[in-house]
Design an enzyme around this catalytic site. Structure first.
Site, mmCIF file in Angstrom:
data_model
loop_
_atom_site.group_PDB
_atom_site.id
_atom_site.type_symbol
_atom_site.label_atom_id
_atom_site.label_comp_id
_atom_site.label_asym_id
_atom_site.label_seq_id
_atom_site.Cartn_x
_atom_site.Cartn_y
_atom_site.Cartn_z
ATOM 1 N N HIS A 172 -52.310 58.451 123.059
ATOM 2 C CA HIS A 172 -52.000 58.185 124.469
ATOM 3 C C HIS A 172 -51.175 56.913 124.576
ATOM 4 O O HIS A 172 -51.436 55.948 123.854
ATOM 5 C CB HIS A 172 -53.279 57.981 125.288
ATOM 6 N N ASN A 226 -52.848 66.141 120.880
ATOM 7 C CA ASN A 226 -51.594 65.421 120.612
ATOM 8 C C ASN A 226 -51.794 63.962 120.174
ATOM 9 O O ASN A 226 -50.902 63.139 120.297
ATOM 10 C CB ASN A 226 -50.615 65.570 121.782
ATOM 11 N N TYR A 280 -58.114 59.232 132.910
ATOM 12 C CA TYR A 280 -57.169 60.292 133.279
ATOM 13 C C TYR A 280 -57.329 60.737 134.737
ATOM 14 O O TYR A 280 -56.953 61.863 135.085
ATOM 15 C CB TYR A 280 -57.341 61.492 132.340
ATOM 16 N N LYS A 326 -56.326 59.113 119.852
ATOM 17 C CA LYS A 326 -57.346 60.032 120.352
ATOM 18 C C LYS A 326 -58.236 60.513 119.198
ATOM 19 O O LYS A 326 -57.901 60.307 118.017
ATOM 20 C CB LYS A 326 -56.643 61.204 121.053
ATOM 21 N N GLU A 381 -54.802 50.303 132.882
ATOM 22 C CA GLU A 381 -55.507 50.824 131.702
ATOM 23 C C GLU A 381 -56.004 49.691 130.794
ATOM 24 O O GLU A 381 -57.103 49.783 130.236
ATOM 25 C CB GLU A 381 -54.590 51.778 130.936
HETATM 26 P P1 GTP Z 1 -51.029 60.663 127.572
HETATM 27 O O1 GTP Z 1 -50.275 59.606 126.856
HETATM 28 O O2 GTP Z 1 -52.237 61.169 126.836
HETATM 29 O O3 GTP Z 1 -51.345 60.253 129.008
HETATM 30 O O4 GTP Z 1 -50.027 61.917 127.624
HETATM 31 P P2 GTP Z 1 -48.694 62.066 128.480
HETATM 32 O O5 GTP Z 1 -48.526 60.884 129.380
HETATM 33 O O6 GTP Z 1 -47.605 62.396 127.543
HETATM 34 O O7 GTP Z 1 -49.012 63.368 129.363
HETATM 35 P P3 GTP Z 1 -49.916 63.473 130.689
HETATM 36 O O8 GTP Z 1 -50.374 62.115 131.131
HETATM 37 O O9 GTP Z 1 -49.186 64.321 131.649
HETATM 38 O O10 GTP Z 1 -51.165 64.306 130.152
HETATM 39 C C1 GTP Z 1 -52.259 63.650 129.543
HETATM 40 C C2 GTP Z 1 -52.745 64.504 128.408
HETATM 41 O O11 GTP Z 1 -53.252 65.720 128.921
HETATM 42 C C3 GTP Z 1 -51.687 64.921 127.394
HETATM 43 O O12 GTP Z 1 -51.436 63.956 126.415
HETATM 44 C C4 GTP Z 1 -52.326 66.151 126.801
HETATM 45 O O13 GTP Z 1 -53.305 65.796 125.802
HETATM 46 C C5 GTP Z 1 -53.029 66.753 127.994
HETATM 47 N N1 GTP Z 1 -52.202 67.783 128.628
HETATM 48 C C6 GTP Z 1 -51.096 67.586 129.377
HETATM 49 N N2 GTP Z 1 -50.584 68.758 129.767
HETATM 50 C C7 GTP Z 1 -51.389 69.711 129.235
HETATM 51 C C8 GTP Z 1 -51.394 71.137 129.274
HETATM 52 O O14 GTP Z 1 -50.542 71.766 129.885
HETATM 53 N N3 GTP Z 1 -52.402 71.767 128.591
HETATM 54 C C9 GTP Z 1 -53.363 71.075 127.918
HETATM 55 N N4 GTP Z 1 -54.316 71.754 127.266
HETATM 56 N N5 GTP Z 1 -53.377 69.740 127.849
HETATM 57 C C10 GTP Z 1 -52.412 69.071 128.506
HETATM 58 MG MG MG Z 2 -50.057 60.189 130.594
#
Ligand code: GTP
Ligand code: MG
Length: 149
Positions: free
Chosen positions: A115, A112, A49, A9, A126
């Site tokens: 992805h 973070n 997303y 990212k 994807e």
């Molecule tokens: P990705 O690999 O980026 O898809 O992350 P993930 O699969 O571990 O988590 P998810 O798909 O549920 O969420 C996608 C992204 O949204 C996360 O990596 C975070 O950057 C963001 N995100 C998820 N939960 C939160 C939250 O509670 N607050 C905020 N600010 N960002 C969030």
């Molecule tokens: Mg995810």
């Protein structure tokens, strides 16, 4: 073998963590078969997303993902979707185990750095979203030394 979509990212790219992150997948034994750097549009971020569109953080997430350059990659290997997620660590870096990418390299869930696809189905979707077939390379690599047979 299975493939997964991994994206570094904008915070990861701007913090100079591209080499560090590639190194972790590479030394595990996974094979890099696609890579490019691009600045996603807001629309691309929203499509990527789309499954999170009802979440309160969706707008912020799409702004974040389209805020700068992203390194988009396709990695190949046995179990790479699940093991890739293990290398990455928990979504919230406050809960990611030390030794994982997020556990070692970042602090906040909204920054973070990486992805990874969460299932083989989402990996396929994807990879199709971000890569043309011609942008994914077939080559031998060191797989005969990584796998039993
Ligand atoms: P990705 O690999 O980026 O898809 O992350 P993930 O699969 O571990 O988590 P998810 O798909 O549920 O969420 C996608 C992204 O949204 C996360 O990596 C975070 O950057 C963001 N995100 C998820 N939960 C939160 C939250 O509670 N607050 C905020 N600010 N960002 C969030
Ligand atoms: Mg995810």
């Amino acid at each position: 073998f299975e493939r997964t979509f991994i994206a570094i990212k904008p915070d990861g790219v701007n913090r100079g963590l591209v080499g560090e992150i590639i190194c972790r997948f590479e030394r595990k034994g996974f094979k890099l078969v696609g890579i490019k750097i691009l600045h996603p549009t807001k629309a691309q971020a929203e499509e990527h997303y789309a499954d999170l569109s009802t979440k309160p953080f969706f707008a912020g997430l799409c702004n974040y993902f389209s805020s700068g350059a992203v390194v988009a990659m396709v990695w190949e290997g046995k179990g790479v979707v699940k093991t890739g997620r293990t290398l990455i660590g928990a979504t919230n870096p406050a809960e990611s185990t030390p030794g994982t990418i997020r556990g070692d390299l970042c602090i906040e869930v909204g920054r973070n750095i990486i992805h990874g696809s969460d299932s083989t189905d989402s990996a396929k979707a994807e990879i199709t979203l971000w890569f043309k077939d011609s942008e994914v390379a077939e080559y031998q690599g060191n797989q005969t030394w990584v796998y039993e047979k």
